[in-house]
Design a protein around this motif. Structure first.
Motif, PDB file in Angstrom:
ATOM      1  N   LEU A  85      22.170 -19.285 -67.468  1.00 31.42           N
ATOM      2  CA  LEU A  85      23.367 -20.095 -67.252  1.00 31.42           C
ATOM      3  C   LEU A  85      24.532 -19.152 -66.986  1.00 31.42           C
ATOM      4  N   LEU A  86      25.312 -19.455 -65.969  1.00 32.12           N
ATOM      5  CA  LEU A  86      26.413 -18.589 -65.568  1.00 32.12           C
ATOM      6  C   LEU A  86      27.673 -19.424 -65.388  1.00 32.12           C
ATOM      7  N   GLY A  87      28.804 -18.899 -65.849  1.00 33.68           N
ATOM      8  CA  GLY A  87      30.069 -19.605 -65.688  1.00 33.68           C
ATOM      9  C   GLY A  87      31.230 -18.713 -66.067  1.00 33.68           C
ATOM     10  N   ARG A  88      32.423 -19.324 -66.137  1.00 38.50           N
ATOM     11  CA  ARG A  88      33.630 -18.589 -66.511  1.00 38.50           C
ATOM     12  C   ARG A  88      34.173 -19.137 -67.820  1.00 38.50           C
ATOM     13  N   LEU A  89      34.812 -18.255 -68.588  1.00 35.33           N
ATOM     14  CA  LEU A  89      35.427 -18.667 -69.844  1.00 35.33           C
ATOM     15  C   LEU A  89      36.845 -19.150 -69.601  1.00 35.33           C
ATOM     16  N   ASP A  90      37.184 -20.287 -70.238  1.00 44.13           N
ATOM     17  CA  ASP A  90      38.544 -20.816 -70.230  1.00 44.13           C
ATOM     18  C   ASP A  90      38.836 -21.250 -71.656  1.00 44.13           C
ATOM     19  N   GLY A  91      39.304 -20.299 -72.481  1.00 40.89           N
ATOM     20  CA  GLY A  91      39.439 -20.569 -73.905  1.00 40.89           C
ATOM     21  C   GLY A  91      38.060 -20.744 -74.509  1.00 40.89           C
ATOM     22  N   ARG A  92      37.832 -21.878 -75.173  1.00 42.34           N
ATOM     23  CA  ARG A  92      36.515 -22.177 -75.729  1.00 42.34           C
ATOM     24  C   ARG A  92      35.654 -22.969 -74.753  1.00 42.34           C
ATOM     25  N   GLU A  93      36.187 -23.222 -73.571  1.00 51.10           N
ATOM     26  CA  GLU A  93      35.431 -23.969 -72.575  1.00 51.10           C
ATOM     27  C   GLU A  93      34.668 -23.014 -71.665  1.00 51.10           C
ATOM     28  N   PHE A  94      33.522 -23.482 -71.188  1.00 52.31           N
ATOM     29  CA  PHE A  94      32.692 -22.720 -70.257  1.00 52.31           C
ATOM     30  C   PHE A  94      32.693 -23.503 -68.948  1.00 52.31           C
ATOM     31  N   VAL A  95      33.469 -23.047 -67.974  1.00 57.40           N
ATOM     32  CA  VAL A  95      33.705 -23.819 -66.755  1.00 57.40           C
ATOM     33  C   VAL A  95      32.925 -23.232 -65.582  1.00 57.40           C
ATOM     34  N   ASP A  96      32.837 -24.031 -64.511  1.00 63.83           N
ATOM     35  CA  ASP A  96      32.063 -23.651 -63.320  1.00 63.83           C
ATOM     36  C   ASP A  96      30.630 -23.293 -63.696  1.00 63.83           C
ATOM     37  N   ALA A  97      30.088 -24.007 -64.681  1.00 57.27           N
ATOM     38  CA  ALA A  97      28.743 -23.692 -65.177  1.00 57.27           C
ATOM     39  C   ALA A  97      27.699 -23.919 -64.084  1.00 57.27           C
ATOM     40  N   THR A  98      26.812 -22.948 -63.952  1.00 52.30           N
ATOM     41  CA  THR A  98      25.790 -22.974 -62.911  1.00 52.30           C
ATOM     42  C   THR A  98      24.482 -22.444 -63.473  1.00 52.30           C
ATOM     43  N   LEU A  99      23.397 -23.179 -63.266  1.00 56.07           N
ATOM     44  CA  LEU A  99      22.074 -22.647 -63.572  1.00 56.07           C
ATOM     45  C   LEU A  99      21.649 -21.761 -62.406  1.00 56.07           C
ATOM     46  N   VAL A 100      21.164 -20.574 -62.729  1.00 59.30           N
ATOM     47  CA  VAL A 100      20.773 -19.595 -61.715  1.00 59.30           C
ATOM     48  C   VAL A 100      19.311 -19.238 -61.917  1.00 59.30           C
ATOM     49  N   GLY A 101      18.531 -19.309 -60.847  1.00 57.83           N
ATOM     50  CA  GLY A 101      17.135 -18.908 -60.892  1.00 57.83           C
ATOM     51  C   GLY A 101      16.936 -17.611 -60.137  1.00 57.83           C
ATOM     52  N   ALA A 102      16.295 -16.632 -60.773  1.00 59.56           N
ATOM     53  CA  ALA A 102      16.064 -15.331 -60.145  1.00 59.56           C
ATOM     54  C   ALA A 102      14.589 -14.968 -60.229  1.00 59.56           C
ATOM     55  N   SER A 103      14.147 -14.146 -59.304  1.00 57.42           N
ATOM     56  CA  SER A 103      12.760 -13.701 -59.268  1.00 57.42           C
ATOM     57  C   SER A 103      12.517 -12.654 -60.346  1.00 57.42           C
ATOM     58  N   ILE A 104      11.455 -12.846 -61.129  1.00 58.75           N
ATOM     59  CA  ILE A 104      11.084 -11.834 -62.115  1.00 58.75           C
ATOM     60  C   ILE A 104      10.673 -10.540 -61.419  1.00 58.75           C
ATOM     61  N   ALA A 105      10.112 -10.651 -60.226  1.00 62.53           N
ATOM     62  CA  ALA A 105       9.591  -9.473 -59.532  1.00 62.53           C
ATOM     63  C   ALA A 105      10.684  -8.466 -59.202  1.00 62.53           C
ATOM     64  N   ASP A 106      11.824  -8.948 -58.658  1.00 62.37           N
ATOM     65  CA  ASP A 106      12.845  -7.998 -58.209  1.00 62.37           C
ATOM     66  C   ASP A 106      14.273  -8.389 -58.582  1.00 62.37           C
ATOM     67  N   GLY A 107      14.459  -9.504 -59.289  1.00 61.00           N
ATOM     68  CA  GLY A 107      15.796  -9.904 -59.712  1.00 61.00           C
ATOM     69  C   GLY A 107      16.614 -10.602 -58.646  1.00 61.00           C
ATOM     70  N   SER A 108      16.038 -10.852 -57.483  1.00 63.52           N
ATOM     71  CA  SER A 108      16.794 -11.519 -56.419  1.00 63.52           C
ATOM     72  C   SER A 108      17.079 -12.970 -56.796  1.00 63.52           C
TER      73      SER A 108
END
Length: 472
Positions: A85-108
């Motif tokens: 899970l990736l996002g930005r901090l805004d105080g105690r809030e986690f905004v622009d939250a995005t699930l990110v999938g990457a390859s185990i093989a090379d991290g792409s």
């Protein structure tokens, strides 16, 4: 707390049959990491928030959700794809939250999917999907699924308001919010039909405004529902109630060790915050050990040796023997004299053990700023030293435990305390401790069924980097 892939016996058998006559695929060894010592694993790849598309972002644990900032980093993986899970901090809030999938093989990066207001996600993929949910405080909830290969997402309304969601062995487990006059219910099914397999009800005596939120766990082969006043153990396949601790024998804080035995804190039914003892209970309901000591040992890594006494309260116990093999009244925090009232009562119950690693318990004493280890067979101290940076155990390979924390990534011999290997975390990202959440270290079954091997790939997730570690 760390997570591991749960692999069924059937899956192991299939893998053995399929690969009995095939050669093991050759892996590329990990690259040496600057400043690493001893037999430290190498680096397969590192992914940063900017690499994943959010400059100035931070990684968080999908299991903890994005509804608020959990301050815990983490990921979910099946050996092919790692999801974070990736996002930005805004105080105690986690905004622009995005699930990110990457390859185990090379991290792409394979895909990105919006994930605002996620309460939590299951710890394992189900049918090639991440399963998450939104809404746990009102009258409705919804299920979000994301395909781990393509990132394609789908949302549907849940049939009832959800309080907890977990995933295990290809199934989705949920619990329903307690309504006035209704019984607690737990369900197993799919993301499309949460009760497709079964639903069970428990005789919970907790009220909707209880001081403890209900929790559900499905790790280590046993289901646990904890309403803050009672603990209910259930069979993951059938939903059958295996055993329970509720009025008049109230309990809370049920956690299963890696052998399936469950630690519970016995509580005063009229005031669940008051501890009156603790127990370790086998999967069939047999009490393996019990004590009236109010000291609670709550190791975040609990992998006991079958032949050693069980650590409980301030002593070591063998099953069927009510008397401890040894005792040590110093296995609890010393409460400073300037702390009184409820805070003192709380601290007086905190045991020192943060990990049980075979026949050794690792201890941390904040009051004396020391860390040590005891032999569970005898209760004797194996070693003691001044505390270093705060860390937990993420894996155990024989007598070598992997310690991880915001400033720590090293292997130690639990019987001697000596460092076997060490990786300076600044080599993975150099932004410093101030911007770090609590990290996660997790073994990945990328090339073999054995997730307990030091040769198995590992994922180390921090706020500002996610790295694949591999034997050199």
């Amino acid at each position: 707390m760390t997570r591991r892939l749960q692999i069924s016996a059937a899956a192991v058998l299939v893998a053995v049959l399929v690969c009995a006559s095939c050669a093991t695929e050759e892996r590329t060894p990990g690259a040496p990491i600057d400043g690493a010592t001893g037999s430290a694993p190498g680096l397969g790849w590192t992914l940063t928030p900017s690499d994943a598309g959010i400059e100035g972002g931070q990684f968080r644990d999908p299991v903890q959700g994005s509804d608020t900032d959990s301050m815990h980093s983490g990921s979910i993986s099946d050996g092919s794809t790692v999801v974070t899970l990736l996002g930005r901090l805004d105080g105690r809030e986690f905004v622009d939250a995005t699930l990110v999938g990457a390859s185990i093989a090379d991290g792409s990066v394979r895909w990105r999917t919006p994930a605002d207001d996620i309460v939590g996600c299951g710890e394992e993929f189900v049918d090639g999907q991440v399963v998450c949910y939104r809404g746990n405080t009102g009258t409705t909830s919804e299920i979000l699924t994301v395909d781990t290969e393509s990132g394609e997402s789908s949302t549907r309304d849940a049939a009832f308001p959800i309080t907890s969601l977990t995933t295990a062995d290809g199934h989705v487990y949920t619990s329903r919010a307690v309504r006035e006059g209704a019984r607690v219910a737990v369900f197993r099914g799919t993301a499309d039909a949460l009760d497709a397999d079964w639903s069970v009800q428990f005789d919970s005596t907790a009220s909707p405004d209880a001081p403890f939120a209900s929790t559900m766990h499905t790790e280590n082969g046993i289901g646990l529902f904890d309403d803050g006043r009672g603990v209910f153990a259930f069979d993951l396949d059938t939903g059958d109630n295996l055993w329970s601790r509720t009025v008049p024998d109230c309990a809370r804080s049920g956690v299963a060790s890696r052998d399936g035995a469950v630690r519970v804190a016995r509580a005063d039914c009229s005031d669940p915050t008051t501890i009156v003892g603790s127990e370790i209970i086998d999967t069939d309901g047999t009490v393996l050990a019990a004590t009236d000591s109010v000291t609670l040992q709550q190791p975040t890594f609990d992998s006991p040796a079958e032949s050693s006494p069980l650590l409980l309260g301030t002593g070591g116990y063998r099953p069927s023997n009510p008397d401890p093999v040894w005792t040590d009244e110093s296995l609890v925090w010393a409460v400073p004299s300037d702390i009184t009232g409820p805070a003192a009562a709380f601290l007086s119950t905190n045991g020192l053990a943060y990990a049980v690693t075979g026949s050794v318990a690792l201890l941390r004493n904040t009051d004396t700023a020391t860390e040590s280890a005891i032999d569970l067979d005898t209760g004797t101290t194996l070693w003691s030293r001044e505390s270093g940076a705060f860390a937990e155990v993420g894996a155990l390979d024989g007598d070598v435990a992997t310690l991880f924390g915001p400033e720590v990534l090293r292997g130690i011999d639990v019987r001697t305390g000596s460092t076997v290997w060490d990786i300076p975390v600044a080599a993975l990202d150099d932004e410093g401790i101030d911007r770090q959440s609590w990290p996660m270290f997790d073994r990945v079954d990328s090339d073999s069924i054995d997730t307990d091997s030091i040769d198995t790939d590992s994922i180390y997730t921090r706020a500002l980097s996610i790295s694949l570690l591999r034997a050199r």
